[in-house]
Design an enzyme around this catalytic site. Sequence first.
Site, short mmCIF file in Angstrom:
data_model
loop_
_atom_site.label_atom_id
_atom_site.label_comp_id
_atom_site.label_asym_id
_atom_site.label_seq_id
_atom_site.Cartn_x
_atom_site.Cartn_y
_atom_site.Cartn_z
CE LYS A 82 -1.37 2.87 2.63
NZ LYS A 82 -1.35 3.99 1.60
CD GLU A 84 13.22 1.17 11.64
OE1 GLU A 84 13.73 2.26 11.99
OE2 GLU A 84 13.32 0.13 12.32
CB CYS A 144 13.16 9.43 9.75
SG CYS A 144 14.34 8.38 8.90
CD GLU A 165 9.31 12.96 12.64
OE1 GLU A 165 8.20 12.39 12.65
OE2 GLU A 165 10.35 12.41 12.22
N1 LIG Z 1 12.60 5.46 10.69
C1 LIG Z 1 12.69 5.47 9.38
O1 LIG Z 1 13.47 4.74 8.75
C2 LIG Z 1 11.79 6.41 8.62
C3 LIG Z 1 12.00 6.57 7.26
C4 LIG Z 1 11.16 7.45 6.55
C5 LIG Z 1 10.15 8.14 7.20
N2 LIG Z 1 9.99 7.95 8.53
C6 LIG Z 1 8.94 8.68 9.25
O2 LIG Z 1 7.75 8.72 8.46
C7 LIG Z 1 7.04 9.92 8.70
C8 LIG Z 1 6.77 10.64 7.39
O3 LIG Z 1 6.17 9.73 6.49
P1 LIG Z 1 4.59 9.76 6.25
O4 LIG Z 1 4.06 11.13 6.32
O5 LIG Z 1 4.31 8.94 5.03
O6 LIG Z 1 4.05 8.97 7.53
P2 LIG Z 1 2.56 8.47 7.77
O7 LIG Z 1 2.60 7.72 9.04
O8 LIG Z 1 1.60 9.58 7.62
O9 LIG Z 1 2.27 7.45 6.56
C9 LIG Z 1 3.11 6.34 6.38
C10 LIG Z 1 2.35 5.30 5.58
O10 LIG Z 1 1.24 4.85 6.34
C11 LIG Z 1 0.05 4.96 5.58
N3 LIG Z 1 -1.05 5.14 6.54
C12 LIG Z 1 -1.53 6.28 7.06
N4 LIG Z 1 -2.51 6.01 7.95
C13 LIG Z 1 -2.64 4.64 7.99
C14 LIG Z 1 -3.47 3.72 8.69
N5 LIG Z 1 -4.39 4.15 9.56
N6 LIG Z 1 -3.31 2.39 8.47
C15 LIG Z 1 -2.38 1.95 7.58
N7 LIG Z 1 -1.57 2.76 6.89
C16 LIG Z 1 -1.71 4.09 7.09
C17 LIG Z 1 0.30 6.09 4.65
O11 LIG Z 1 -0.55 6.03 3.53
C18 LIG Z 1 1.75 5.84 4.28
O12 LIG Z 1 1.79 4.84 3.28
C19 LIG Z 1 7.92 10.74 9.62
O13 LIG Z 1 7.51 10.59 10.95
C20 LIG Z 1 9.30 10.12 9.43
O14 LIG Z 1 10.14 10.33 10.54
C21 LIG Z 1 10.78 7.11 9.25
N1 LIG Z 2 18.11 6.48 5.77
C1 LIG Z 2 17.97 7.94 5.54
C2 LIG Z 2 16.75 8.51 6.25
C3 LIG Z 2 15.46 7.81 5.96
C4 LIG Z 2 14.34 8.53 6.68
O1 LIG Z 2 13.71 9.44 6.21
C5 LIG Z 2 19.22 8.66 6.05
O2 LIG Z 2 20.09 7.99 6.64
O3 LIG Z 2 19.30 9.89 5.88
#
Ligand SMILES: NC(=O)c1ccc[n+]([C@@H]2O[C@H](COP(=O)([O-])OP(=O)(O)OC[C@H]3O[C@@H](n4cnc5c(N)ncnc54)[C@H](O)[C@@H]3O)[C@@H](O)[C@H]2O)c1
Ligand SMILES: N[C@@H](CCC=O)C(=O)O
Length: 516
Positions: A206, A287, A321, A417
């Site tokens: 998804k 993550e 992130c 954040e």
């Molecule tokens: N830790 C990591 O490796 C990492 C990497 C990238 C992004 N992030 C985090 O992701 C966030 C930004 O990404 P985002 O805006 O897409 O996050 P988000 O949580 O809004 O969405 C993430 C995914 O979840 C889906 N989603 C939303 N609501 C849902 C539900 N109720 N059930 C199932 N799926 C659902 C979204 O469509 C999307 O595909 C930030 O907090 C960032 O720190 C973390």
């Molecule tokens: N792996 C990426 C961050 C992914 C999250 O947004 C980095 O190391 O900058």
Amino acid sequence: MVPYRPEPFTDFSNETNRKAIEAALDKVQAELGQEYPLIIGGKRVKTDASFNSINPSRKAEVIGRVSKADAELAEQAIQSAHETFAAWARVPVEQRVRLLFKTAALLRRRKHEFSAWLMLEAGKTAAEADADTAEAIDFMEYYARQMIELDTTAASRLITLEGEDNDLRYIPLGVGVIIPPWNFPLAIMAGMTTAAVVAGNTVVLKPASATPVIAARFVSLLEEAGMPPGVVQFLPGSGGEIGDLLVSHPLTRFISFTGSKEVGLRIFELSAKTAPGQKWLKRFVGELGGKDAIIVDSEADLEAAAQAIVAAAFGFSGQKCSACSRAIVHADVYDEILQRCTELTRELKVGAASDFSSSTGPVIDEAAYRKISSYIEQGKKECRLVAGGGTAGEKGYFIEPTIFADAAPDAVIMQEEIFGPVVVFCKAESFEQALDIANNTEYGLTGSVFSMSRSRLEQAREQFHVGNLYFNRKCTGALVGVHPFGGFNMSGTDSKAGGPDYLLQFTQLKLISEKL
Ligand SMILES: NC(=O)c1ccc[n+]([C@@H]2O[C@H](COP(=O)([O-])OP(=O)(O)OC[C@H]3O[C@@H](n4cnc5c(N)ncnc54)[C@H](O)[C@@H]3O)[C@@H](O)[C@H]2O)c1
Ligand SMILES: N[C@@H](CCC=O)C(=O)O
């Protein structure tokens, strides 16, 4: 098979490379507005309900029109993955691995095209898009080799016993639900998907609703590389509408989620419930967010520290992130670092991602634009605005790189954040206090320490509680296989994407022992 090495980044100052990405942009520009159906069991399913993916640099521009799954189609997708699983799980490892190698090769040949899609759909500059595409290639190259390693070395790790023939093998789990974020819409989506698939699972992908077109094109690449129908179902749709069904379905064996803490916690809690007919404990790989800090010690290379803070805070408009959202600076060098970061920040140009003079592009969508703008207003109440703070939402979602200073450690913008181009400076009276401030959020993803003192670096090695800790370099930019990526506390389950243990989360170990 040659040893794995990260994909080199493209130097766009080279005229040939610049012409190549410009030609790719022209090609992609001509393909905007196409329709993207669901893919279930290899069949294209066009729905009446659909949504537009738009260009955050030019929000009037439609990237593509994407079919939208409902509960019934989500059910069909799960069933299709379930029906395909038995066959795919029996496909020999070398065939599953070959799928990843071939897809990586196809992506490498077409990397500028995919980077152009990232520039237009995600608002990434050419350099950030190229890094995203390179990381997607890396994930496939790396996980393919990791799967071979798991498959060929498992049994050799057993203690041999006379009179027994003992076998140990990594077998897949079953149907996985893959839910990636929009901010690395190719790399993280591809890494999450192909890790599960190469381990022998079938999946329902998804994609993030802001970046579904890049995901659709990646699934087509997998098909071009020979992926059988039913291994990956492409299921764009509202997370709020179909997410719960996918997560709580009794046939779902695991959920691999990357996204916000809020959504991640919801999914984690939902996945712990046992649905009627479910006969396993669902596995959750999550993550989540970060509130990452760069500490600058009194004895540090201040120019290097300032460059790193600005690069990690404002790369991809802070939508990582791993971004540096907090700069924790020793009092002795606070004013000097703040001044230098302000100078560097004021040199940045925010503009359309496809404009090669832009240092950084827009934020992803209206919701992000409003959320970050509200945090900027919050910051003005809590701190001193030193640079930026301006927004321009008419054509695209543009927010100036913004610096706040003199924050208290427990300020809202030091704790929550923001996920945008905002960095907050906080003064520390000692290195010990800097570590305490850095550790005082609910997250634990990345962090950096700039210091020339070996004893302080060693102190940070022990005490700075983050999953990816860097010394004298920025806190973004992990390389697959080199810096396994994942964090502690509310940053998630520390899955260490791009690391030697990542595939273990999508397998289970079977021991077969025969008496001779
Ligand atoms: N830790 C990591 O490796 C990492 C990497 C990238 C992004 N992030 C985090 O992701 C966030 C930004 O990404 P985002 O805006 O897409 O996050 P988000 O949580 O809004 O969405 C993430 C995914 O979840 C889906 N989603 C939303 N609501 C849902 C539900 N109720 N059930 C199932 N799926 C659902 C979204 O469509 C999307 O595909 C930030 O907090 C960032 O720190 C973390
Ligand atoms: N792996 C990426 C961050 C992914 C999250 O947004 C980095 O190391 O900058």
